[in-house]
Design a protein around this motif. Sequence first.
Motif, PDB file in Angstrom:
ATOM      1  N   ARG A  13      -2.465   9.827   5.452  1.00  0.00           N
ATOM      2  CA  ARG A  13      -2.046  10.880   4.885  1.00  0.00           C
ATOM      3  C   ARG A  13      -0.816  10.764   4.118  1.00  0.00           C
ATOM      4  NH1 ARG A  13      -1.614  14.822   9.831  1.00  0.00           N
ATOM      5  NH2 ARG A  13      -2.082  12.566  10.676  1.00  0.00           N
ATOM      6  N   VAL A  14       0.157   9.844   4.409  1.00  0.00           N
ATOM      7  CA  VAL A  14       1.338   9.474   3.828  1.00  0.00           C
ATOM      8  C   VAL A  14       0.889   8.710   2.612  1.00  0.00           C
ATOM      9  CG1 VAL A  14       3.347   8.022   4.102  1.00  0.00           C
ATOM     10  CG2 VAL A  14       2.962   9.514   5.695  1.00  0.00           C
ATOM     11  N   MET A  15      -0.255   7.703   2.749  1.00  0.00           N
ATOM     12  CA  MET A  15      -0.351   6.807   1.460  1.00  0.00           C
ATOM     13  C   MET A  15      -1.199   7.956   0.630  1.00  0.00           C
ATOM     14  SD  MET A  15       1.073   4.607   2.470  1.00  0.00           S
ATOM     15  CE  MET A  15       1.167   3.998   0.774  1.00  0.00           C
ATOM     16  N   TYR A  44      -4.596  13.283  -0.682  1.00  0.00           N
ATOM     17  CA  TYR A  44      -4.248  13.527   0.519  1.00  0.00           C
ATOM     18  C   TYR A  44      -5.382  14.019   1.289  1.00  0.00           C
ATOM     19  CZ  TYR A  44      -1.776  15.922   4.251  1.00  0.00           C
ATOM     20  OH  TYR A  44      -1.303  16.226   5.510  1.00  0.00           O
ATOM     21  N   PRO A  45      -6.547  14.654   1.052  1.00  0.00           N
ATOM     22  CA  PRO A  45      -7.793  15.049   1.877  1.00  0.00           C
ATOM     23  C   PRO A  45      -8.410  13.784   2.230  1.00  0.00           C
ATOM     24  CG  PRO A  45      -7.495  16.825   0.258  1.00  0.00           C
ATOM     25  CD  PRO A  45      -6.566  15.570  -0.116  1.00  0.00           C
ATOM     26  N   LEU A  46      -8.313  12.772   1.583  1.00  0.00           N
ATOM     27  CA  LEU A  46      -9.063  11.463   1.864  1.00  0.00           C
ATOM     28  C   LEU A  46      -8.130  10.800   2.868  1.00  0.00           C
ATOM     29  CD1 LEU A  46     -10.259  10.643  -1.641  1.00  0.00           C
ATOM     30  CD2 LEU A  46     -11.701  10.937   0.190  1.00  0.00           C
ATOM     31  N   GLY A  47      -6.856  10.991   2.692  1.00  0.00           N
ATOM     32  CA  GLY A  47      -5.997  10.006   3.577  1.00  0.00           C
ATOM     33  C   GLY A  47      -6.182  10.926   5.031  1.00  0.00           C
ATOM     34  N   TRP A  48      -6.268  12.074   4.861  1.00  0.00           N
ATOM     35  CA  TRP A  48      -6.324  13.114   6.240  1.00  0.00           C
ATOM     36  C   TRP A  48      -7.749  12.573   7.011  1.00  0.00           C
ATOM     37  CZ3 TRP A  48     -10.003  16.365   8.479  1.00  0.00           C
ATOM     38  CH2 TRP A  48      -9.621  17.093   9.543  1.00  0.00           C
ATOM     39  N   LEU A  49      -8.587  12.504   6.186  1.00  0.00           N
ATOM     40  CA  LEU A  49     -10.147  11.710   6.672  1.00  0.00           C
ATOM     41  C   LEU A  49      -9.872  10.347   7.435  1.00  0.00           C
ATOM     42  CD1 LEU A  49     -12.848  12.865   4.115  1.00  0.00           C
ATOM     43  CD2 LEU A  49     -12.557  13.699   6.734  1.00  0.00           C
ATOM     44  N   VAL A  71     -13.897  13.824  -9.265  1.00  0.00           N
ATOM     45  CA  VAL A  71     -14.135  13.394  -8.021  1.00  0.00           C
ATOM     46  C   VAL A  71     -14.310  11.722  -8.292  1.00  0.00           C
ATOM     47  CG1 VAL A  71     -15.898  13.157  -6.336  1.00  0.00           C
ATOM     48  CG2 VAL A  71     -15.504  15.297  -7.335  1.00  0.00           C
ATOM     49  N   LEU A  72     -14.558  11.276  -9.241  1.00  0.00           N
ATOM     50  CA  LEU A  72     -14.852   9.847  -9.501  1.00  0.00           C
ATOM     51  C   LEU A  72     -13.743   8.906  -9.082  1.00  0.00           C
ATOM     52  CD1 LEU A  72     -16.539   7.097 -10.343  1.00  0.00           C
ATOM     53  CD2 LEU A  72     -15.847   7.804 -12.457  1.00  0.00           C
ATOM     54  N   ALA A  73     -12.513   9.334  -9.821  1.00  0.00           N
ATOM     55  CA  ALA A  73     -11.166   8.639  -9.803  1.00  0.00           C
ATOM     56  C   ALA A  73     -10.537   8.803  -8.500  1.00  0.00           C
ATOM     57  CB  ALA A  73     -10.032   9.397 -10.871  1.00  0.00           C
ATOM     58  N   PRO A  74     -10.457   9.784  -7.655  1.00  0.00           N
ATOM     59  CA  PRO A  74     -10.032   9.831  -6.187  1.00  0.00           C
ATOM     60  C   PRO A  74     -10.743   8.921  -5.211  1.00  0.00           C
ATOM     61  CG  PRO A  74     -10.657  11.924  -6.687  1.00  0.00           C
ATOM     62  CD  PRO A  74     -10.873  11.487  -8.054  1.00  0.00           C
ATOM     63  N   ALA A  89     -12.459   6.365  -6.139  1.00  0.00           N
ATOM     64  CA  ALA A  89     -12.298   4.818  -6.528  1.00  0.00           C
ATOM     65  C   ALA A  89     -11.143   4.480  -5.876  1.00  0.00           C
ATOM     66  CB  ALA A  89     -12.314   4.616  -7.934  1.00  0.00           C
ATOM     67  N   PHE A  90      -9.970   5.425  -5.965  1.00  0.00           N
ATOM     68  CA  PHE A  90      -8.595   5.158  -5.284  1.00  0.00           C
ATOM     69  C   PHE A  90      -8.481   5.328  -3.899  1.00  0.00           C
ATOM     70  CE2 PHE A  90      -6.977   4.868  -9.503  1.00  0.00           C
ATOM     71  CZ  PHE A  90      -6.189   3.908  -9.525  1.00  0.00           C
ATOM     72  N   ALA A  91      -9.477   5.943  -3.512  1.00  0.00           N
ATOM     73  CA  ALA A  91      -9.721   5.889  -1.727  1.00  0.00           C
ATOM     74  C   ALA A  91      -9.348   4.765  -1.004  1.00  0.00           C
ATOM     75  CB  ALA A  91     -10.778   6.786  -1.262  1.00  0.00           C
ATOM     76  N   THR A  92      -9.879   3.636  -1.922  1.00  0.00           N
ATOM     77  CA  THR A  92     -10.051   2.096  -1.330  1.00  0.00           C
ATOM     78  C   THR A  92      -8.732   1.481  -1.532  1.00  0.00           C
ATOM     79  OG1 THR A  92     -10.488   1.188  -3.349  1.00  0.00           O
ATOM     80  CG2 THR A  92     -12.333   1.796  -1.990  1.00  0.00           C
ATOM     81  N   TYR A  93      -7.918   2.226  -2.269  1.00  0.00           N
ATOM     82  CA  TYR A  93      -6.425   1.705  -2.308  1.00  0.00           C
ATOM     83  C   TYR A  93      -5.631   2.494  -1.029  1.00  0.00           C
ATOM     84  CZ  TYR A  93      -1.748   1.275  -4.401  1.00  0.00           C
ATOM     85  OH  TYR A  93      -0.364   0.835  -4.558  1.00  0.00           O
ATOM     86  N   VAL A  94      -5.824   3.660  -1.030  1.00  0.00           N
ATOM     87  CA  VAL A  94      -5.262   4.369   0.102  1.00  0.00           C
ATOM     88  C   VAL A  94      -5.680   3.746   1.496  1.00  0.00           C
ATOM     89  CG1 VAL A  94      -5.107   6.767   1.349  1.00  0.00           C
ATOM     90  CG2 VAL A  94      -5.114   6.495  -1.057  1.00  0.00           C
ATOM     91  N   VAL A  95      -6.925   3.580   1.850  1.00  0.00           N
ATOM     92  CA  VAL A  95      -7.263   3.060   2.951  1.00  0.00           C
ATOM     93  C   VAL A  95      -6.690   1.854   3.161  1.00  0.00           C
ATOM     94  CG1 VAL A  95      -9.271   2.616   4.554  1.00  0.00           C
ATOM     95  CG2 VAL A  95      -9.102   4.573   3.155  1.00  0.00           C
TER      96      VAL A  95
END
Length: 388
Positions: free
Chosen positions: A134-136, A256-261, A300-303, A305-311
């Motif tokens: 979530r922080v990331m 943030y929701p993707l970080g929460w997941l 939806v596409l951009a976040p 793609a960036f979920a790999t960066y967050v994770v």
Amino acid sequence: MTTPEGTSRTGIIVAALATVGACDIAFGLTLQLIPLLMNERGWPAWAIGLNSAMGPIGILMAGPFLPRIIARVGTKRIVLIIIGVLVVSLAAISSLPVWMWFPLRFFFGLSTGALFVVSEAWILSAATAENRGRVMGVYTSLLSVTFATGPLILPWTGIDGFLPWGIGIACVLLATLPLAFVKVSDAQFQQHGGGGSFFGFVRRAPMLLYAIGAATLFDNVLIAFFTIYGISNGLDLAVASRLLGIGIIGNVLFSYPLGWLADHWSRKAVIYLSAAITVVLSLSLLIVIGHWSVWPIMMVLAPMAFATYVVGLATMGDTFKGPDLMAGTAAVATMWGVGGLIGPPVAGAAIDLVGIDAMPVTLAAFFVLLLAGLGLTGGRLVRDIRNG
């Protein structure tokens, strides 16, 4: 994070976010302002492109040396030095001949990269395993907002005169304010016993770096070619630009929701799912670019793609500590350099070879490679080697 000087984990995270966010406004401003000025003064496109490449080159060249330099100088002191270099660089670019902008852009890029290295190390160290995703996510959302804010300044100031540069300098100077309220212990980042090797980190986490690299490649290709892709498919410039902006809004809303997941479900599952969705949505652009559905798809596409960066960042914070973490954030910074130098030329060559429809296919290909790599490693981003 152990903070013997008394600053809380939250205080360190907030200060790091505020510092990097203020500087990111100036970074976004220069990325648009410098090419516009060079074009106005009659410089050819290849020279403008070369100047834009000087920043990524600076990050790439400095990356291997940054962990050792930061360990010797200290994180807070190096950030203050970086801010000074950024201010001097902006002031110099505003007043010196264009040919001088090339070395200045090199040092500006190097300094910006070093700032991200330290800020990300602070944030990842202060976050916990329970909230790191979530922080990331907040970090990624903030960077989307601040980076987009820079170019929005130009319609109000114009590109001529000192005013846009002065605003950029003021933003960088504001980054010193949150630093006055935090005390960070550098003991954890000191190199000892062989820890903190840049190339050692690369050997231990090649898939983690490619997961982050896929996002940087995607970002650079999308920014460079999406507007051209839209215009080539019958959209006018304003609509194509707004679609690109919708992607930024999507990053703000969904990081943030993707970080929460990633925190509450599974880091591995989020990276698999987001990479697969990125492939599907990228290829869908071939069909929907002229249809109303392209708007929610871009959001939806951009976040995704960036979920790999967050994770990827969250996983790095889970796995690496102290000097190894600093080496990791330096390696991550170099991936932004790689994305800037490799992504657009690869996509451009593909477009020249088969046409403009190669753009979304190239975006998808970056994540197909990621999924293939994850399949070969069983979804592991970090090799099972003892951490130093």
